[in-house]
Motif scaffolding. Structure first.
Motif, mmCIF file in Angstrom:
data_model
loop_
_atom_site.group_PDB
_atom_site.id
_atom_site.type_symbol
_atom_site.label_atom_id
_atom_site.label_comp_id
_atom_site.label_asym_id
_atom_site.label_seq_id
_atom_site.Cartn_x
_atom_site.Cartn_y
_atom_site.Cartn_z
ATOM 1 N N LEU A 10 -73.537 89.261 -41.090
ATOM 2 C CA LEU A 10 -73.599 89.896 -39.779
ATOM 3 C C LEU A 10 -72.235 90.437 -39.370
ATOM 4 O O LEU A 10 -72.111 91.577 -38.897
ATOM 5 C CB LEU A 10 -74.108 88.886 -38.744
ATOM 6 C CG LEU A 10 -74.020 89.300 -37.267
ATOM 7 C CD1 LEU A 10 -74.838 90.560 -37.009
ATOM 8 C CD2 LEU A 10 -74.499 88.150 -36.371
ATOM 9 N N LEU A 11 -71.188 89.636 -39.545
ATOM 10 C CA LEU A 11 -69.840 90.070 -39.182
ATOM 11 C C LEU A 11 -69.360 91.220 -40.066
ATOM 12 O O LEU A 11 -68.623 92.099 -39.606
ATOM 13 C CB LEU A 11 -68.872 88.884 -39.272
ATOM 14 C CG LEU A 11 -69.105 87.760 -38.259
ATOM 15 C CD1 LEU A 11 -68.120 86.619 -38.481
ATOM 16 C CD2 LEU A 11 -69.000 88.282 -36.832
ATOM 17 N N THR A 14 -71.073 94.253 -38.685
ATOM 18 C CA THR A 14 -70.471 94.571 -37.389
ATOM 19 C C THR A 14 -69.114 95.250 -37.579
ATOM 20 O O THR A 14 -68.764 96.180 -36.841
ATOM 21 C CB THR A 14 -70.314 93.292 -36.554
ATOM 22 O OG1 THR A 14 -71.596 92.664 -36.392
ATOM 23 C CG2 THR A 14 -69.752 93.607 -35.176
ATOM 24 N N SER A 15 -68.362 94.814 -38.580
ATOM 25 C CA SER A 15 -67.062 95.432 -38.873
ATOM 26 C C SER A 15 -67.228 96.873 -39.327
ATOM 27 O O SER A 15 -66.456 97.761 -38.927
ATOM 28 C CB SER A 15 -66.327 94.624 -39.944
ATOM 29 O OG SER A 15 -66.083 93.305 -39.508
ATOM 30 N N PHE A 17 -69.739 98.804 -38.537
ATOM 31 C CA PHE A 17 -70.168 99.537 -37.341
ATOM 32 C C PHE A 17 -68.965 99.837 -36.445
ATOM 33 O O PHE A 17 -68.855 100.923 -35.864
ATOM 34 C CB PHE A 17 -71.220 98.722 -36.589
ATOM 35 C CG PHE A 17 -71.868 99.452 -35.445
ATOM 36 C CD1 PHE A 17 -71.960 100.837 -35.424
ATOM 37 C CD2 PHE A 17 -72.405 98.742 -34.377
ATOM 38 C CE1 PHE A 17 -72.574 101.517 -34.369
ATOM 39 C CE2 PHE A 17 -73.018 99.396 -33.322
ATOM 40 C CZ PHE A 17 -73.098 100.784 -33.314
ATOM 41 N N LEU A 18 -68.047 98.872 -36.313
ATOM 42 C CA LEU A 18 -66.857 99.076 -35.493
ATOM 43 C C LEU A 18 -66.022 100.233 -36.035
ATOM 44 O O LEU A 18 -65.572 101.104 -35.279
ATOM 45 C CB LEU A 18 -66.036 97.792 -35.444
ATOM 46 C CG LEU A 18 -64.827 97.774 -34.497
ATOM 47 C CD1 LEU A 18 -64.623 96.379 -33.922
ATOM 48 C CD2 LEU A 18 -63.554 98.211 -35.218
ATOM 49 N N LEU A 121 -79.659 94.247 -41.123
ATOM 50 C CA LEU A 121 -79.363 93.078 -40.294
ATOM 51 C C LEU A 121 -80.620 92.238 -40.057
ATOM 52 O O LEU A 121 -80.593 91.003 -40.191
ATOM 53 C CB LEU A 121 -78.773 93.548 -38.962
ATOM 54 C CG LEU A 121 -78.310 92.521 -37.933
ATOM 55 C CD1 LEU A 121 -77.181 93.109 -37.090
ATOM 56 C CD2 LEU A 121 -79.445 92.102 -37.013
ATOM 57 N N VAL A 136 -74.495 90.505 -31.140
ATOM 58 C CA VAL A 136 -73.179 90.475 -31.794
ATOM 59 C C VAL A 136 -72.864 91.834 -32.408
ATOM 60 O O VAL A 136 -71.759 92.366 -32.250
ATOM 61 C CB VAL A 136 -73.144 89.376 -32.881
ATOM 62 C CG1 VAL A 136 -71.864 89.483 -33.711
ATOM 63 C CG2 VAL A 136 -73.235 87.995 -32.244
ATOM 64 N N HIS A 137 -73.852 92.420 -33.094
ATOM 65 C CA HIS A 137 -73.665 93.728 -33.738
ATOM 66 C C HIS A 137 -73.317 94.798 -32.713
ATOM 67 O O HIS A 137 -72.457 95.659 -32.960
ATOM 68 C CB HIS A 137 -74.951 94.095 -34.488
ATOM 69 C CG HIS A 137 -74.848 95.330 -35.311
ATOM 70 N ND1 HIS A 137 -75.315 96.555 -34.873
ATOM 71 C CD2 HIS A 137 -74.337 95.552 -36.553
ATOM 72 C CE1 HIS A 137 -75.106 97.463 -35.804
ATOM 73 N NE2 HIS A 137 -74.509 96.889 -36.826
ATOM 74 N N GLU A 138 -73.946 94.729 -31.537
ATOM 75 C CA GLU A 138 -73.731 95.745 -30.512
ATOM 76 C C GLU A 138 -72.430 95.529 -29.736
ATOM 77 O O GLU A 138 -72.101 96.345 -28.865
ATOM 78 C CB GLU A 138 -74.921 95.773 -29.544
ATOM 79 C CG GLU A 138 -76.205 96.288 -30.184
ATOM 80 C CD GLU A 138 -76.040 97.667 -30.805
ATOM 81 O OE1 GLU A 138 -75.521 98.564 -30.108
ATOM 82 O OE2 GLU A 138 -76.400 97.840 -31.979
ATOM 83 N N ALA A 140 -69.702 95.806 -31.224
ATOM 84 C CA ALA A 140 -68.770 96.693 -31.928
ATOM 85 C C ALA A 140 -68.310 97.884 -31.077
ATOM 86 O O ALA A 140 -67.108 98.167 -31.027
ATOM 87 C CB ALA A 140 -69.396 97.168 -33.241
ATOM 88 N N SER A 144 -64.536 98.377 -29.846
ATOM 89 C CA SER A 144 -63.881 99.598 -30.288
ATOM 90 C C SER A 144 -63.228 100.334 -29.127
ATOM 91 O O SER A 144 -62.127 100.888 -29.262
ATOM 92 C CB SER A 144 -64.891 100.503 -31.002
ATOM 93 O OG SER A 144 -64.267 101.652 -31.522
#
Length: 386
Positions: A10-11, A14-15, A17-18, A121, A136-138, A140, A144
């Motif tokens: 997940l992280l 997310t990274s 996506f960021l 995900l 958590v994903h959102e 990012a 940012s």
């Protein structure tokens, strides 16, 4: 919470996506330097974001045609490496035509990620943790908003603006390669868009109402954000370093407020929450365009405070207004269509206003537009289609 292997994956997503989101907004804090370097006017600067958003819109709609042939995993890899490659290409460009064409490809590369990222995900994380994982994903985009001006300012102390793009592009390429080598999930294929369903959706008036609402919501956050550095540096005479630092600090509250708005939405419902968000954000945006002097930093902090609260009630309203058969398609089309307006046309309009009148007028007029969202939100009938 998800177990360790799920959390690591997940992280990782997310990274990526960021970096994806950062690649699209990095030109905001760099814009004062880019304008000076190329001698371009403000409307040309604002059009950078319109070009990126057009590419993003096209790619997000057509991403299903890619993932249905090469799998979600490979789509994520292509997106991350493509974003990095385009940023590095821009850093090597010598004229504006090359940069503008590259910006279109930047949007095309970035738009491939989100549908495949969400699909991967939800495959990796067990169903009972979907809500927390997506939350958590959102984070990012909000993270940012905070770190992008700071990263830009730190790197600008040692590198030219093209060097900043080179660094971020290199990190994105590295992330894509690492995901290809060690990333989990996404080894399945997507589905191409149903063209008949798209036609039905485009004929639904409620779809266009939600595009307007999302356009206004994105205008209050991303649209104004991208032009704030120019507004503060050119019109209020701030030092570029202080302007970028101020903008970064003003967005820290968004990480908390975006989570808080979910609870507010559950308590008062999406309609009343949306009315409140548009009312407060519109008023603060209008005041940001009017005030001057020592009040400017104060309203730089206030303006985004409630703007980030739009999305939880916005998605709740969208889910209530569209039938289950077209809900996922409605979401996937509403956001990119609104991004073209709120994240593309609005920055271009603020830039044009900066050339013809003033940035203050541009932000003031966007505030009036956001305030009109109160009327649109008041007249939506949740759970009923017309």
């Amino acid at each position: 919470m998800p177990v360790l292997p799920e959390l690591k994956s997940l992280l990782f997503l997310t990274s990526i996506f960021l970096l994806n989101f950062m690649s699209r907004i990095i030109f905001g804090p760099l814009m004062p330097t880019i304008e000076t370097d190329f001698g371009i006017d403000h409307v040309y600067a604002g059009s950078f974001f319109l070009i990126i958003s057009l590419g993003y819109f096209i790619s997000l709609i057509g991403s299903g045609f890619i993932s249905c042939r090469i799998s979600h995993r490979n789509t994520i890899i292509i997106s991350a490496i493509g974003v990095g490659g385009v940023l590095m290409g821009i850093s090597l460009s010598n004229n504006l035509w090359q940069i503008c064409l590259s910006l279109l490809f930047l949007g095309l590369a970035a738009g491939l990620y989100l549908p495949s990222g969400i699909a991967t995900l939800t495959e990796l994380v067990s169903h009972e943790h979907w809500g927390k994982a997506i939350a958590v994903h959102e984070l990012a985009p909000n993270i940012s908003f905070v770190i992008t001006p700071l990263v830009a300012e730190i790197l600008l102390r040692y590198l030219p603006w093209k060097g900043v793009l080179m660094v971020i592009g290199g990190i994105s390429i590295l992330a894509g390669i690492l995901f290809a080598l060690t990333g989990r999930g996404g080894r399945f294929y997507g589905e191409a868009p149903n063209l008949l369903l798209l036609k039905d959706l485009f004929t639904m008036p409620v779809f266009w109402i939600m595009v307007i609402l999302f356009s206004l919501g994105i205008s209050g956050s991303l649209g104004i954000y991208t032009m704030l550095p120019l507004f503060l540096v050119v019109e209020h005479g701030m030092d570029r370093s202080w302007a970028n630092t101020l903008i970064a600090l003003s967005r820290i509250s968004g990480i908390i407020m975006s989570l808080l708005s979910g609870f507010i939405n559950d308590r008062f419902g999406p309609k009343r929450t949306l009315i409140g968000v548009f009312l407060i954000t519109g008023c603060f945006s209008i005041l940001l365009g009017i005030i001057s002097g020592r009040w400017v930093p104060f309203f730089v902090f206030l303006q985004p405070l409630f703007a980030v609260c739009f999305f939880p009630p916005g998605f709740a309203a969208l889910s209530s207004l569209t039938p289950p058969s077209s809900r996922n398609v409605a979401v996937s089309l509403t956001v990119p269509a609104a991004f073209v307006i709120g994240g593309g046309a609005v920055p271009a309009w603020i830039g044009l206003s900066g050339d013809l009148l003033s940035f203050s007028f541009g932000i003031f007029s966007v505030g009036i537009m956001i305030l009109s969202g109160v009327l649109f939100a008041y007249h939506i009938k949740l759970g009923r289609l017309k």
